[in-house]
Design a protein around this motif. Structure first.
Motif, PDB file in Angstrom:
ATOM      1  N   ASN A 103       0.834  -1.199   0.000  1.00  0.00           N
ATOM      2  CA  ASN A 103       0.000   0.000   0.000  1.00  0.00           C
ATOM      3  C   ASN A 103       0.874   1.256   0.000  1.00  0.00           C
ATOM      4  OD1 ASN A 103      -2.742   1.067   0.083  1.00  0.00           O
ATOM      5  ND2 ASN A 103      -2.154   1.870   2.075  1.00  0.00           N
ATOM      6  N   ARG A 104       1.936   1.236   0.752  1.00  0.00           N
ATOM      7  CA  ARG A 104       2.850   2.384   0.781  1.00  0.00           C
ATOM      8  C   ARG A 104       3.589   2.538  -0.551  1.00  0.00           C
ATOM      9  NH1 ARG A 104       1.871   0.612   5.659  1.00  0.00           N
ATOM     10  NH2 ARG A 104       2.062   1.935   7.497  1.00  0.00           N
ATOM     11  N   VAL A 105       4.038   1.424  -1.106  1.00  0.00           N
ATOM     12  CA  VAL A 105       4.750   1.473  -2.381  1.00  0.00           C
ATOM     13  C   VAL A 105       3.826   1.972  -3.495  1.00  0.00           C
ATOM     14  CG1 VAL A 105       5.862   0.042  -4.159  1.00  0.00           C
ATOM     15  CG2 VAL A 105       6.449  -0.265  -1.745  1.00  0.00           C
ATOM     16  N   THR A 106       2.590   1.477  -3.531  1.00  0.00           N
ATOM     17  CA  THR A 106       1.667   1.930  -4.578  1.00  0.00           C
ATOM     18  C   THR A 106       1.318   3.405  -4.409  1.00  0.00           C
ATOM     19  OG1 THR A 106      -0.263   1.115  -3.337  1.00  0.00           O
ATOM     20  CG2 THR A 106       0.677  -0.346  -5.020  1.00  0.00           C
ATOM     21  N   GLY A 107       1.313   3.895  -3.188  1.00  0.00           N
ATOM     22  CA  GLY A 107       1.101   5.332  -2.982  1.00  0.00           C
ATOM     23  C   GLY A 107       2.227   6.148  -3.584  1.00  0.00           C
ATOM     24  N   ILE A 108       3.461   5.670  -3.436  1.00  0.00           N
ATOM     25  CA  ILE A 108       4.615   6.353  -4.023  1.00  0.00           C
ATOM     26  C   ILE A 108       4.549   6.286  -5.542  1.00  0.00           C
ATOM     27  CG2 ILE A 108       7.129   6.256  -4.262  1.00  0.00           C
ATOM     28  CD1 ILE A 108       7.150   5.259  -1.295  1.00  0.00           C
ATOM     29  N   VAL A 109       4.205   5.114  -6.077  1.00  0.00           N
ATOM     30  CA  VAL A 109       4.090   4.953  -7.533  1.00  0.00           C
ATOM     31  C   VAL A 109       3.013   5.897  -8.077  1.00  0.00           C
ATOM     32  CG1 VAL A 109       3.425   3.349  -9.369  1.00  0.00           C
ATOM     33  CG2 VAL A 109       4.972   2.604  -7.566  1.00  0.00           C
ATOM     34  N   LEU A 110       1.897   5.998  -7.383  1.00  0.00           N
ATOM     35  CA  LEU A 110       0.823   6.898  -7.832  1.00  0.00           C
ATOM     36  C   LEU A 110       1.263   8.356  -7.794  1.00  0.00           C
ATOM     37  CD1 LEU A 110      -2.304   5.191  -6.268  1.00  0.00           C
ATOM     38  CD2 LEU A 110      -1.656   5.282  -8.673  1.00  0.00           C
ATOM     39  N   SER A 111       2.066   8.724  -6.819  1.00  0.00           N
ATOM     40  CA  SER A 111       2.589  10.092  -6.778  1.00  0.00           C
ATOM     41  C   SER A 111       3.476  10.366  -7.984  1.00  0.00           C
ATOM     42  CB  SER A 111       3.386  10.311  -5.488  1.00  0.00           C
ATOM     43  OG  SER A 111       2.558  10.174  -4.369  1.00  0.00           O
ATOM     44  N   ALA A 112       4.311   9.396  -8.340  1.00  0.00           N
ATOM     45  CA  ALA A 112       5.167   9.548  -9.521  1.00  0.00           C
ATOM     46  C   ALA A 112       4.316   9.641 -10.787  1.00  0.00           C
ATOM     47  CB  ALA A 112       6.137   8.379  -9.621  1.00  0.00           C
ATOM     48  N   PHE A 113       3.258   8.855 -10.865  1.00  0.00           N
ATOM     49  CA  PHE A 113       2.390   8.920 -12.037  1.00  0.00           C
ATOM     50  C   PHE A 113       1.599  10.212 -12.099  1.00  0.00           C
ATOM     51  CE2 PHE A 113       3.497   4.640 -12.975  1.00  0.00           C
ATOM     52  CZ  PHE A 113       3.248   4.509 -14.330  1.00  0.00           C
ATOM     53  N   ALA A 114       1.312  10.824 -10.967  1.00  0.00           N
ATOM     54  CA  ALA A 114       0.653  12.133 -10.972  1.00  0.00           C
ATOM     55  C   ALA A 114       1.575  13.182 -11.594  1.00  0.00           C
ATOM     56  CB  ALA A 114       0.252  12.533  -9.558  1.00  0.00           C
ATOM     57  N   VAL A 115       2.849  13.114 -11.254  1.00  0.00           N
ATOM     58  CA  VAL A 115       3.831  14.027 -11.857  1.00  0.00           C
ATOM     59  C   VAL A 115       3.924  13.763 -13.357  1.00  0.00           C
ATOM     60  CG1 VAL A 115       6.286  14.628 -11.931  1.00  0.00           C
ATOM     61  CG2 VAL A 115       5.141  14.318  -9.732  1.00  0.00           C
ATOM     62  N   PHE A 116       3.963  12.482 -13.733  1.00  0.00           N
ATOM     63  CA  PHE A 116       4.012  12.139 -15.147  1.00  0.00           C
ATOM     64  C   PHE A 116       2.772  12.645 -15.891  1.00  0.00           C
ATOM     65  CE2 PHE A 116       2.811   9.329 -18.633  1.00  0.00           C
ATOM     66  CZ  PHE A 116       3.879   9.555 -19.470  1.00  0.00           C
ATOM     67  N   LEU A 117       1.609  12.566 -15.267  1.00  0.00           N
ATOM     68  CA  LEU A 117       0.380  13.056 -15.899  1.00  0.00           C
ATOM     69  C   LEU A 117       0.462  14.556 -16.173  1.00  0.00           C
ATOM     70  CD1 LEU A 117      -2.533  12.556 -16.869  1.00  0.00           C
ATOM     71  CD2 LEU A 117      -3.267  12.955 -14.508  1.00  0.00           C
ATOM     72  N   VAL A 118       0.991  15.300 -15.231  1.00  0.00           N
ATOM     73  CA  VAL A 118       1.156  16.748 -15.430  1.00  0.00           C
ATOM     74  C   VAL A 118       2.112  17.020 -16.582  1.00  0.00           C
ATOM     75  CG1 VAL A 118       2.060  18.863 -14.373  1.00  0.00           C
ATOM     76  CG2 VAL A 118       0.564  17.352 -13.062  1.00  0.00           C
ATOM     77  N   ILE A 119       3.217  16.261 -16.634  1.00  0.00           N
ATOM     78  CA  ILE A 119       4.170  16.425 -17.735  1.00  0.00           C
ATOM     79  C   ILE A 119       3.507  16.080 -19.063  1.00  0.00           C
ATOM     80  CG2 ILE A 119       6.303  15.499 -18.737  1.00  0.00           C
ATOM     81  CD1 ILE A 119       7.308  15.190 -15.819  1.00  0.00           C
ATOM     82  N   TRP A 120       2.766  14.977 -19.099  1.00  0.00           N
ATOM     83  CA  TRP A 120       2.095  14.542 -20.327  1.00  0.00           C
ATOM     84  C   TRP A 120       1.101  15.600 -20.808  1.00  0.00           C
ATOM     85  CZ3 TRP A 120      -3.077  12.507 -21.067  1.00  0.00           C
ATOM     86  CH2 TRP A 120      -3.260  11.913 -22.317  1.00  0.00           C
ATOM     87  N   LEU A 121       0.316  16.158 -19.891  1.00  0.00           N
ATOM     88  CA  LEU A 121      -0.645  17.198 -20.269  1.00  0.00           C
ATOM     89  C   LEU A 121       0.067  18.472 -20.726  1.00  0.00           C
ATOM     90  CD1 LEU A 121      -3.318  16.724 -17.480  1.00  0.00           C
ATOM     91  CD2 LEU A 121      -3.537  16.134 -19.900  1.00  0.00           C
ATOM     92  N   SER A 122       1.172  18.820 -20.081  1.00  0.00           N
ATOM     93  CA  SER A 122       1.938  20.006 -20.490  1.00  0.00           C
ATOM     94  C   SER A 122       2.511  19.829 -21.886  1.00  0.00           C
ATOM     95  CB  SER A 122       3.070  20.277 -19.501  1.00  0.00           C
ATOM     96  OG  SER A 122       2.554  20.519 -18.220  1.00  0.00           O
ATOM     97  N   VAL A 123       3.036  18.637 -22.163  1.00  0.00           N
ATOM     98  CA  VAL A 123       3.599  18.356 -23.476  1.00  0.00           C
ATOM     99  C   VAL A 123       2.493  18.348 -24.527  1.00  0.00           C
ATOM    100  CG1 VAL A 123       4.701  16.532 -24.838  1.00  0.00           C
ATOM    101  CG2 VAL A 123       5.626  17.166 -22.626  1.00  0.00           C
ATOM    102  N   ALA A 124       1.317  17.833 -24.170  1.00  0.00           N
ATOM    103  CA  ALA A 124       0.196  17.813 -25.109  1.00  0.00           C
ATOM    104  C   ALA A 124      -0.217  19.228 -25.492  1.00  0.00           C
ATOM    105  CB  ALA A 124      -0.989  17.062 -24.503  1.00  0.00           C
ATOM    106  N   ALA A 125      -0.101  20.140 -24.554  1.00  0.00           N
ATOM    107  CA  ALA A 125      -0.464  21.532 -24.842  1.00  0.00           C
ATOM    108  C   ALA A 125       0.659  22.286 -25.546  1.00  0.00           C
ATOM    109  CB  ALA A 125      -0.818  22.247 -23.544  1.00  0.00           C
ATOM    110  N   ALA A 126       1.879  21.771 -25.464  1.00  0.00           N
ATOM    111  CA  ALA A 126       3.036  22.502 -26.003  1.00  0.00           C
ATOM    112  C   ALA A 126       3.090  22.452 -27.522  1.00  0.00           C
ATOM    113  CB  ALA A 126       4.330  21.953 -25.406  1.00  0.00           C
ATOM    114  N   SER A 127       3.186  21.251 -28.081  1.00  0.00           N
ATOM    115  CA  SER A 127       3.295  21.136 -29.529  1.00  0.00           C
ATOM    116  C   SER A 127       2.971  19.715 -29.963  1.00  0.00           C
ATOM    117  CB  SER A 127       4.703  21.500 -30.002  1.00  0.00           C
ATOM    118  OG  SER A 127       5.619  20.488 -29.657  1.00  0.00           O
ATOM    119  N   PRO A 128       2.506  19.564 -31.200  1.00  0.00           N
ATOM    120  CA  PRO A 128       2.215  18.215 -31.703  1.00  0.00           C
ATOM    121  C   PRO A 128       3.461  17.327 -31.772  1.00  0.00           C
ATOM    122  CG  PRO A 128       1.172  19.866 -33.092  1.00  0.00           C
ATOM    123  CD  PRO A 128       2.062  20.592 -32.128  1.00  0.00           C
ATOM    124  N   GLN A 129       4.617  17.933 -32.071  1.00  0.00           N
ATOM    125  CA  GLN A 129       5.837  17.136 -32.159  1.00  0.00           C
ATOM    126  C   GLN A 129       6.249  16.588 -30.790  1.00  0.00           C
ATOM    127  OE1 GLN A 129       5.652  20.343 -33.267  1.00  0.00           O
ATOM    128  NE2 GLN A 129       5.488  19.985 -35.469  1.00  0.00           N
TER     129      GLN A 129
END
Length: 132
Positions: free
Chosen positions: A30-56
């Motif tokens: 449960n603790r490890v999955t909480g850490i993994v989910l935190s990392a994926f939350a950061v990745f989601l923000v990066i993914w959304l930022s890149v999606a807004a940045a440019s098609p390339q």
């Protein structure tokens, strides 16, 4: 000064005979999955930022996510989500005072593991079906 005989502390016999229990493994998971989910939350923000940045830039991130390592990371993220969610629901029942009998504790623990695997599999099957 140092004595000629070296004194070492004896090891507890419990260290040699300890076997991880389902409850302790799920608590750590449960603790490890909480850490993994935190990392994926950061990745989601990066993914959304890149999606807004440019098609390339978005195409680059999508190609990484389409690779086998990207797919493996996504499966790990989805499994972590369902494991953390199922474990959280189990804890809600405990917080309400239910499920403290030893048999129920083990049954609910295995239910968390099985539900996490089934929900992860169902999510991936559905995502493939929806994409194709």
């Amino acid at each position: 000064m140092n004595s000629p005989t070296r004194h070492t502390r004896p090891l507890s016999p419990n260290i040699q005979i300890y076997r991880p229990q389902l409850t302790s493994v799920l608590s750590i998971a449960n603790r490890v999955t909480g850490i993994v989910l935190s990392a994926f939350a950061v990745f989601l923000v990066i993914w959304l930022s890149v999606a807004a940045a440019s098609p390339q830039a978005f195409a680059t991130v999508q190609s990484v996510m389409g690779s086998w390592i990207g797919q493996l990371l996504m499966i790990a993220g989805v499994f972590s989500f369902f494991m953390h969610l199922s474990g959280g629901i189990r804890h809600l029942f405990w917080d309400a005072g239910y499920g403290f009998q030893l048999r129920t504790i083990y049954a609910s623990g295995w239910a968390v593991v099985i539900a996490s695997l089934l929900l992860t599999g169902a999510t991936w099957v559905l995502s493939i079906y929806m994409a194709g």
